[in-house]
Design a protein around this motif. Sequence first.
Motif, PDB file in Angstrom:
ATOM      1  N   GLU A 142       1.959   1.891  -3.464  1.00 41.97           N
ATOM      2  CA  GLU A 142       0.788   2.376  -4.218  1.00 41.97           C
ATOM      3  C   GLU A 142       0.566   3.868  -3.934  1.00 41.97           C
ATOM      4  OE1 GLU A 142      -2.062  -0.006  -5.535  1.00 41.97           O
ATOM      5  OE2 GLU A 142      -2.653   1.817  -6.538  1.00 41.97           O
ATOM      6  N   ASP A 143       0.587   4.213  -2.656  1.00 41.98           N
ATOM      7  CA  ASP A 143       0.347   5.608  -2.271  1.00 41.98           C
ATOM      8  C   ASP A 143       1.425   6.527  -2.829  1.00 41.98           C
ATOM      9  OD1 ASP A 143      -1.889   4.837  -0.949  1.00 41.98           O
ATOM     10  OD2 ASP A 143      -1.034   4.929   1.058  1.00 41.98           O
TER      11      ASP A 143
ATOM     12  N   ILE B 107       3.516   6.035  -5.563  1.00 41.46           N
ATOM     13  CA  ILE B 107       3.572   6.193  -7.030  1.00 41.46           C
ATOM     14  C   ILE B 107       2.313   6.842  -7.596  1.00 41.46           C
ATOM     15  CG2 ILE B 107       5.228   4.320  -7.371  1.00 41.46           C
ATOM     16  CD1 ILE B 107       3.000   2.565  -8.362  1.00 41.46           C
ATOM     17  N   THR B 108       1.207   6.796  -6.835  1.00 36.01           N
ATOM     18  CA  THR B 108       0.005   7.469  -7.327  1.00 36.01           C
ATOM     19  C   THR B 108      -0.141   8.866  -6.720  1.00 36.01           C
ATOM     20  OG1 THR B 108      -1.360   6.458  -5.599  1.00 36.01           O
ATOM     21  CG2 THR B 108      -1.285   5.318  -7.717  1.00 36.01           C
ATOM     22  N   GLY B 109       0.879   9.292  -5.978  1.00 31.45           N
ATOM     23  CA  GLY B 109       0.877  10.654  -5.435  1.00 31.45           C
ATOM     24  C   GLY B 109      -0.095  10.850  -4.301  1.00 31.45           C
ATOM     25  N   ARG B 110      -0.368   9.779  -3.537  1.00 32.05           N
ATOM     26  CA  ARG B 110      -1.321   9.895  -2.430  1.00 32.05           C
ATOM     27  C   ARG B 110      -0.618  10.070  -1.088  1.00 32.05           C
ATOM     28  NH1 ARG B 110      -4.422   6.834  -6.037  1.00 32.05           N
ATOM     29  NH2 ARG B 110      -6.589   7.491  -6.146  1.00 32.05           N
TER      30      ARG B 110
ATOM     31  N   GLN C  76       0.820  -1.219   0.000  1.00 28.60           N
ATOM     32  CA  GLN C  76       0.000   0.000   0.000  1.00 28.60           C
ATOM     33  C   GLN C  76       0.856   1.273   0.000  1.00 28.60           C
ATOM     34  OE1 GLN C  76      -3.357  -0.051  -0.377  1.00 28.60           O
ATOM     35  NE2 GLN C  76      -3.182   2.155  -0.628  1.00 28.60           N
TER      36      GLN C  76
END
Lengths: 229, 286
Positions: B278-279, B281-284, B275
């Motif tokens: 994911e956060d 690389i997706t800019g979250r 996670q």
Amino acid sequence: MAERPVHEHIKDLSNSMVILSDKVLKNFSLAMDALHDCDNLSCAQIKLADGEIDASEVRLEEQCLIFLALQQPVAKDLRVIITILKINNDLERIGDLAVHVVERIPEVNSDFVAQFDFQKMGAIAKEMVQKSIQAFVNRDRELAEEVVEMDEELDAMHRGVFKKVSTGIRSADVNETTQFIVSLSISRYIERIGDHATRIAREVLYMITGAIVRHSEGSFEKLIESLKD
Amino acid sequence: MQITAEKKESTTSVATESSKREIFLPPDRERVREGGTPHVSAKNFSIFYGNFEAVKKVNADILSKYVTAIIGPSGCGKSTFLRGINRMNDLIPSCYTTGTLMCDGEDIYGRYTDEVQLRKKIGMVFQKPNPFPKSIFDNIAYGPRLHGVKDKKTLEELVEKSLRKAALWDEVKDRLERNALGLSGGQQQRLCVARTLAVDPDILLLDEPTSALDPKATAKIEDLIEELRGSYTILIVTHNMQQASRVSDYTMFYYEGDLIEYAPTKQLFTNPKDQVTEDYITGRFS
């Protein structure tokens, strides 16, 4: 965590797709009602609505392509956009199939069509599309899998129509032969809508899991088996 | 952020696992056929600056002849790890390591390891182009001369070969005697790559090699990485995620000193397992 503008944009694209699915389902319902009543007059209205669906599909695709080019999403974001693009295409095809159904209405009469359970087939197809979109919205893996399983019921009903037509056509006159062939086509259109709903469900499964589940093991064998029936 | 030991085990095993499987590569990457052999192996490898553990107990195999990208936010330990591979951190007095880091079966931090020979084998290119204030020819010939090559003809051949490999030959062949500082930024950076290649290394470490370059020069460096793919083991630290996904076969994601995820690039950028990855690389990231 606060959503960034880029993620708000993804939500907007998702909402546009859901709105498109509403339009498609509404048109399909109208097509099934027209078939039930053998109502030729609704055809023009349904075709007009399909034109709007086509325009919406192109718009949404353009928006997704611009998003891909400008934002270069990865991971979950990439999968969501790819899924929207694919579902968008499936919805447009469902819209076309609804138009195909009403286009065949002038070739059949209501008493003849009544011998086939098209309304039930239509209800199942519609439920499949609704559930597949709901699975997209709620990221609901179980619901998507349920849609995939529902397709078998619709396929079985289509096979039932095929058997009925192949038997009936042998003792039919010219007029009835045409109606049998048209009825088989209508059954095929509805069955294809179920296939598109199944595709949507599988695309949702890809979006959730990252695994492509189309053409999974045994699907070819199942196809061959179904043709033997 | 707490990363459990179990998570580390699972993420670092990705490369080992994937090396056993058939790897499907896009057509332009099919030249890479030799992969799967560990070239650099880290076992519980940590790097400290005084009491601060900048890289925390990393377990990973860098695969031979592949391009591996290292990504992560500033201060995550990615450059420290990269610099640890050819012992550039030795220059920092408070810096020390624990665990082992092996290259071709030899301990990089072994007592008898010759740093000069190590850096001949493991070349490095830095963020800012840093040519010597010498001629283009002398920049390239510097390393081979240091390692004992005296013959003029041999040196000329080496210079041409290295400049050709770095895709710079055609641009500078008529002005080899001119000062390297007169080249453009992109040319200077390719000169630095050529200078590294001149001593015939096995491994290339690229520390944000394009962050000071314009898009055109960046594209040339990326094309160069593509050319060198399959001939060298390449590690590239980059802040540019699109660059990492474009040029690399494998990607390592570091966060706060931990190696969070290490996977084939196409997997990490389409379906990361962690996670935090994911956060990021997706800019979250908050």
